[in-house]
Design a protein around this motif. Structure first.
Motif, PDB file in Angstrom:
ATOM      1  N   VAL A 190       8.870  -5.229  -5.889  1.00 61.55           N
ATOM      2  CA  VAL A 190       8.581  -4.043  -6.269  1.00 61.55           C
ATOM      3  C   VAL A 190       6.947  -3.995  -6.773  1.00 61.55           C
ATOM      4  O   VAL A 190       6.541  -2.687  -6.672  1.00 61.55           O
ATOM      5  CB  VAL A 190       9.312  -3.473  -7.700  1.00 61.55           C
ATOM      6  CG1 VAL A 190       8.928  -4.458  -8.890  1.00 61.55           C
ATOM      7  CG2 VAL A 190       9.324  -2.090  -8.115  1.00 61.55           C
ATOM      8  N   LEU A 191       6.401  -5.153  -6.852  1.00 61.70           N
ATOM      9  CA  LEU A 191       5.084  -5.028  -7.000  1.00 61.70           C
ATOM     10  C   LEU A 191       4.076  -4.570  -5.718  1.00 61.70           C
ATOM     11  O   LEU A 191       2.852  -4.442  -6.021  1.00 61.70           O
ATOM     12  CB  LEU A 191       4.385  -6.391  -7.856  1.00 61.70           C
ATOM     13  CG  LEU A 191       5.166  -6.593  -9.261  1.00 61.70           C
ATOM     14  CD1 LEU A 191       4.977  -8.056  -9.747  1.00 61.70           C
ATOM     15  CD2 LEU A 191       4.783  -5.495 -10.015  1.00 61.70           C
ATOM     16  N   LYS A 192       4.684  -4.979  -4.762  1.00 63.94           N
ATOM     17  CA  LYS A 192       3.898  -4.596  -3.489  1.00 63.94           C
ATOM     18  C   LYS A 192       3.719  -3.194  -3.171  1.00 63.94           C
ATOM     19  O   LYS A 192       4.600  -2.299  -3.706  1.00 63.94           O
ATOM     20  CB  LYS A 192       4.737  -5.117  -2.405  1.00 63.94           C
ATOM     21  CG  LYS A 192       4.875  -6.556  -2.273  1.00 63.94           C
ATOM     22  CD  LYS A 192       5.580  -6.971  -1.071  1.00 63.94           C
ATOM     23  CE  LYS A 192       6.012  -8.464  -1.009  1.00 63.94           C
ATOM     24  NZ  LYS A 192       7.161  -9.047  -0.021  1.00 63.94           N
ATOM     25  N   PRO A 193       2.576  -2.585  -2.941  1.00 60.21           N
ATOM     26  CA  PRO A 193       2.240  -1.133  -2.845  1.00 60.21           C
ATOM     27  C   PRO A 193       3.183  -0.428  -2.261  1.00 60.21           C
ATOM     28  O   PRO A 193       3.623   0.816  -2.925  1.00 60.21           O
ATOM     29  CB  PRO A 193       0.796  -1.080  -2.191  1.00 60.21           C
ATOM     30  CG  PRO A 193       0.316  -2.592  -2.321  1.00 60.21           C
ATOM     31  CD  PRO A 193       1.386  -3.493  -2.481  1.00 60.21           C
ATOM     32  N   TRP A 194       3.552  -0.443  -1.034  1.00 61.56           N
ATOM     33  CA  TRP A 194       4.441   0.379  -0.241  1.00 61.56           C
ATOM     34  C   TRP A 194       5.964   0.710  -1.290  1.00 61.56           C
ATOM     35  O   TRP A 194       6.559   1.441  -0.966  1.00 61.56           O
ATOM     36  CB  TRP A 194       4.537   0.047   1.236  1.00 61.56           C
ATOM     37  CG  TRP A 194       3.301   0.262   1.903  1.00 61.56           C
ATOM     38  CD1 TRP A 194       2.421  -0.550   2.433  1.00 61.56           C
ATOM     39  CD2 TRP A 194       2.724   1.482   2.169  1.00 61.56           C
ATOM     40  NE1 TRP A 194       1.602  -0.080   2.969  1.00 61.56           N
ATOM     41  CE2 TRP A 194       1.486   1.400   2.818  1.00 61.56           C
ATOM     42  CE3 TRP A 194       3.107   2.882   1.742  1.00 61.56           C
ATOM     43  CZ2 TRP A 194       0.838   2.454   3.176  1.00 61.56           C
ATOM     44  CZ3 TRP A 194       2.145   3.922   2.084  1.00 61.56           C
ATOM     45  CH2 TRP A 194       1.055   3.567   3.035  1.00 61.56           C
ATOM     46  N   ASN A 195       6.395  -0.500  -1.696  1.00 64.35           N
ATOM     47  CA  ASN A 195       7.617  -0.546  -2.211  1.00 64.35           C
ATOM     48  C   ASN A 195       7.579   0.079  -3.730  1.00 64.35           C
ATOM     49  O   ASN A 195       8.330   0.877  -4.004  1.00 64.35           O
ATOM     50  CB  ASN A 195       7.951  -2.135  -2.640  1.00 64.35           C
ATOM     51  CG  ASN A 195       8.417  -2.920  -1.255  1.00 64.35           C
ATOM     52  OD1 ASN A 195       8.521  -2.289  -0.410  1.00 64.35           O
ATOM     53  ND2 ASN A 195       8.412  -4.299  -1.630  1.00 64.35           N
ATOM     54  N   CYS A 196       6.120   0.242  -4.219  1.00 63.40           N
ATOM     55  CA  CYS A 196       6.115   1.167  -5.322  1.00 63.40           C
ATOM     56  C   CYS A 196       6.286   2.549  -4.895  1.00 63.40           C
ATOM     57  O   CYS A 196       6.632   3.401  -5.778  1.00 63.40           O
ATOM     58  CB  CYS A 196       4.519   0.967  -5.751  1.00 63.40           C
ATOM     59  SG  CYS A 196       4.523  -0.308  -7.349  1.00 63.40           S
ATOM     60  N   VAL A 197       5.583   2.852  -3.814  1.00 68.56           N
ATOM     61  CA  VAL A 197       5.647   4.345  -3.426  1.00 68.56           C
ATOM     62  C   VAL A 197       7.196   4.424  -3.203  1.00 68.56           C
ATOM     63  O   VAL A 197       7.509   5.675  -3.495  1.00 68.56           O
ATOM     64  CB  VAL A 197       5.092   4.411  -2.126  1.00 68.56           C
ATOM     65  CG1 VAL A 197       5.117   5.723  -1.497  1.00 68.56           C
ATOM     66  CG2 VAL A 197       3.321   4.076  -2.272  1.00 68.56           C
ATOM     67  N   LEU A 204       9.568   3.343  -4.778  1.00 70.00           N
ATOM     68  CA  LEU A 204      10.329   3.427  -5.890  1.00 70.00           C
ATOM     69  C   LEU A 204      10.259   4.895  -6.691  1.00 70.00           C
ATOM     70  O   LEU A 204      10.945   5.294  -7.198  1.00 70.00           O
ATOM     71  CB  LEU A 204      10.061   2.454  -6.856  1.00 70.00           C
ATOM     72  CG  LEU A 204      10.638   2.281  -8.205  1.00 70.00           C
ATOM     73  CD1 LEU A 204      12.270   2.070  -8.248  1.00 70.00           C
ATOM     74  CD2 LEU A 204      10.106   1.091  -9.239  1.00 70.00           C
ATOM     75  N   VAL A 205       8.680   5.291  -6.421  1.00 72.17           N
ATOM     76  CA  VAL A 205       8.284   6.596  -7.118  1.00 72.17           C
ATOM     77  C   VAL A 205       9.261   7.729  -6.687  1.00 72.17           C
ATOM     78  O   VAL A 205       9.882   8.552  -7.248  1.00 72.17           O
ATOM     79  CB  VAL A 205       6.878   7.015  -7.002  1.00 72.17           C
ATOM     80  CG1 VAL A 205       6.624   8.349  -7.415  1.00 72.17           C
ATOM     81  CG2 VAL A 205       6.114   5.737  -7.799  1.00 72.17           C
ATOM     82  N   LEU A 215      14.050  -4.618  -4.325  1.00 74.69           N
ATOM     83  CA  LEU A 215      13.108  -4.374  -4.968  1.00 74.69           C
ATOM     84  C   LEU A 215      12.934  -5.380  -6.375  1.00 74.69           C
ATOM     85  O   LEU A 215      11.927  -5.739  -6.573  1.00 74.69           O
ATOM     86  CB  LEU A 215      12.895  -2.915  -5.574  1.00 74.69           C
ATOM     87  CG  LEU A 215      12.657  -1.894  -4.618  1.00 74.69           C
ATOM     88  CD1 LEU A 215      12.850  -0.497  -5.080  1.00 74.69           C
ATOM     89  CD2 LEU A 215      11.205  -2.013  -3.936  1.00 74.69           C
TER      90      LEU A 215
END
Ligand code: SAH
Length: 195
Positions: free
Chosen positions: A3-10, A12-13, A62
């Motif tokens: 979940v800390l990888k940028p695209w995974n964060c996108v 999750l949002v 994630l």
């Protein structure tokens, strides 16, 4: 954690926005009496089939390392494309809920006093919510670089879409007759009709 990888964060949002929109509008339509319901065993099975690829598997990916065996790397431009697809999917998902209002239901059903909606995002396509879910499925595949978490939603939704959409249109034809048949002639299912 993934979940800390940028695209995974996108992702999750977007996932949270998707869930909040659905929960908010589900509350609006809650408790309405149904005039017609096709919420049978097949519908329940289809919803159950959608649960792992849309909720369980992405969250497992994630927040754990268990699915890393299925990881791969996509070029950056495809991930950007995924982010844009997700933004469009969220907008369409929200607008289709807003335009349907109390006429929305999780299954193939008509509430008492059901109104045919032909305005807003329903003006050119009959199934903007399903179009939004198709776009979401592509976005999920492009944002989560993992075969399972990214792409399992595509076959699951394909089965649901194929088994549901004809049945839903048949129900609408029975309820609204020529008005719905005229509407069908003027619109496409998930893409606008080319005149
Ligand atoms: N298939 C539509 C709606 C999905 S929600 C879409 O993809 O946007 C499912 C419910 O919406 C169905 O049970 C039906 O009662 C209702 N519905 C579908 N199209 C509608 C319309 N044009 N007007 C009013 N209700 C509609």
């Amino acid at each position: 954690m993934n979940v800390l990888k940028p695209w995974n964060c996108v992702f999750l949002v977007g996932f949270i926005v998707f869930a909040v929109v659905r929960a908010a509008y589900a509350r609006t339509a809650k408790g309405d009496k149904k005039a017609v319901s096709m919420f049978d065993g097949r519908e329940r099975l289809l919803l159950a089939v959608m649960f792992p690829p849309t909720m369980l598997i992405p969250l497992l990916y994630l927040f754990s390392h268990w699915l890393e065996f299925a990881d791969y790397q996509l070029p950056l431009y495809l991930q950007w494309f995924g982010a844009v697809a997700m933004a469009v999917a969220l907008w369409l998902f929200w607008r289709s809920h807003a335009d349907l209002g109390r006429n929305w239901s999780v299954s193939v059903e008509l509430r008492e006093g059901h109104e045919l909606v032909t305005h807003g995002v329903y003006k050119h396509i009959r199934h903007p919510m399903y179009a939004a879910i198709w776009l979401w499925a592509i976005a999920q595949g492009l944002l989560l670089s993992n075969w399972l978490a990214g792409w399992s939603v595509v076959p699951a939704f394909a089965v649901m879409y194929i088994l549901r959409v004809g049945r839903e249109e048949e129900m609408m034809c029975n309820a609204f007759g020529d008005t719905y048949r005229d509407y069908m002639r003027q619109t496409g299912r998930i893409l606008p009709r080319i005149k």
